[in-house]
Design an enzyme around this catalytic site. Structure first.
Site, PDB file in Angstrom:
ATOM      1  N   ASP A 183       0.677   3.751  -3.092  1.00 49.19           N
ATOM      2  CA  ASP A 183       0.255   5.135  -2.864  1.00 49.19           C
ATOM      3  C   ASP A 183       1.152   6.091  -3.649  1.00 49.19           C
ATOM      4  OD1 ASP A 183      -1.139   7.326  -1.274  1.00 49.19           O
ATOM      5  OD2 ASP A 183       0.929   7.623  -0.645  1.00 49.19           O
ATOM      6  N   GLU A 200      -4.608   0.393  -3.614  1.00 40.94           N
ATOM      7  CA  GLU A 200      -3.257   0.941  -3.704  1.00 40.94           C
ATOM      8  C   GLU A 200      -2.215  -0.175  -3.700  1.00 40.94           C
ATOM      9  OE1 GLU A 200      -3.677   5.361  -1.685  1.00 40.94           O
ATOM     10  OE2 GLU A 200      -3.157   3.668  -0.392  1.00 40.94           O
ATOM     11  N   GLU A 220       0.841  -1.200   0.000  1.00 40.66           N
ATOM     12  CA  GLU A 220       0.000   0.000   0.000  1.00 40.66           C
ATOM     13  C   GLU A 220       0.878   1.254   0.000  1.00 40.66           C
ATOM     14  OE1 GLU A 220      -2.788   2.497   3.101  1.00 40.66           O
ATOM     15  OE2 GLU A 220      -2.119   0.477   3.614  1.00 40.66           O
TER      16      GLU A 220
END
Length: 227
Positions: free
Chosen positions: A45, A117, A41
């Protein structure tokens, strides 16, 4: 389990599986924390923001940095990412601990956004940067049109706060008055107050959405924006 979630094969199937694995599952099964989607993640991101920044830069050549930043912050929000995650079936692929499963975690906005993400991070590690760009260009970028045309509605909390701070240097207060419906599909009821006075109310499928809607209603009531 199919490993072409973006309609492109991801060679690193073990990594992509990790992108669906919620921390509650690794904790419940005494697995390393690194087996959950959290690290992916973090990577995804950065990938998301980089590509989204590029796409907006190309699409809106006359917009300045501030306008592009505000639009990007809405595009990469949990609400938008969670909807895309549902559209491509991530909600059905999430690997959850039993407690998280029973409390509606499969439809929880934050879980879906985090996994989305992480999926982008997994594809990046599989050398699929161009495919990630194509995916975001098809699924995410079109949403910028609605944001561009109705920006105040999407940014109502910031607009209201700017107004109240100019009035007396204070900020609005949002109070959740009720939550109705099952855990997997709740509706939040939020009131927004200023100087102890109720300005407006709003509802939404998440607390953030209900706050945004109550702020939007308050901005209309105060005459800050037109309906």
């Amino acid at each position: 389990m199919s490993f072409n979630i973006l309609d492109v094969v991801c060679e690193k199937e073990d990594v992509l599986k990790m992108a669906f694995t919620h921390p509650s599952y690794t904790k419940e099964h005494s697995l390393p924390v690194s087996d959950s989607y959290e690290r992916l993640e973090f990577l995804g991101d950065a990938v998301l923001k980089l590509i989204t920044s590029y796409l907006l830069y190309e699409k809106y050549p006359k917009y300045q940095e501030g306008e592009l930043s505000k639009m990007r912050s809405i595009l990469v929000s949990d609400a938008v990412l969670a909807q895309i995650a549902k559209d491509i079936g991530i909600d059905k692929r999430l690997i959850l601990g039993s407690g998280e499963e029973h409390t509606g975690g499969r439809n929880r906005e934050s879980n879906l956004a985090c996994s989305m993400e992480a999926v982008l991070g997994a594809y990046f590690l599989s050398d699929k940067m161009s495919d990630v760009e194509n995916f975001l260009k098809e699924r995410l970028l079109p949403k910028s049109d609605d944001i561009d045309h109705h920006f105040v509605k999407y940014n109502a909390k910031a607009v209201l706060q700017e107004y109240t701070q100019k009035e007396n240097c204070t900020t609005p207060e949002y109070i959740t008055q009720d939550i109705k419906g099952p855990n997997h599909n709740p509706t939040f009821y939020v009131d927004v107050f200023f100087n102890g006075e109720l300005l407006a109310s709003g509802t939404g499928k998440t607390k953030k959405e209900a706050q945004q809607n109550s702020a939007y209603n308050a901005c209309i009531k105060l005459g800050i924006i037109e309906e």
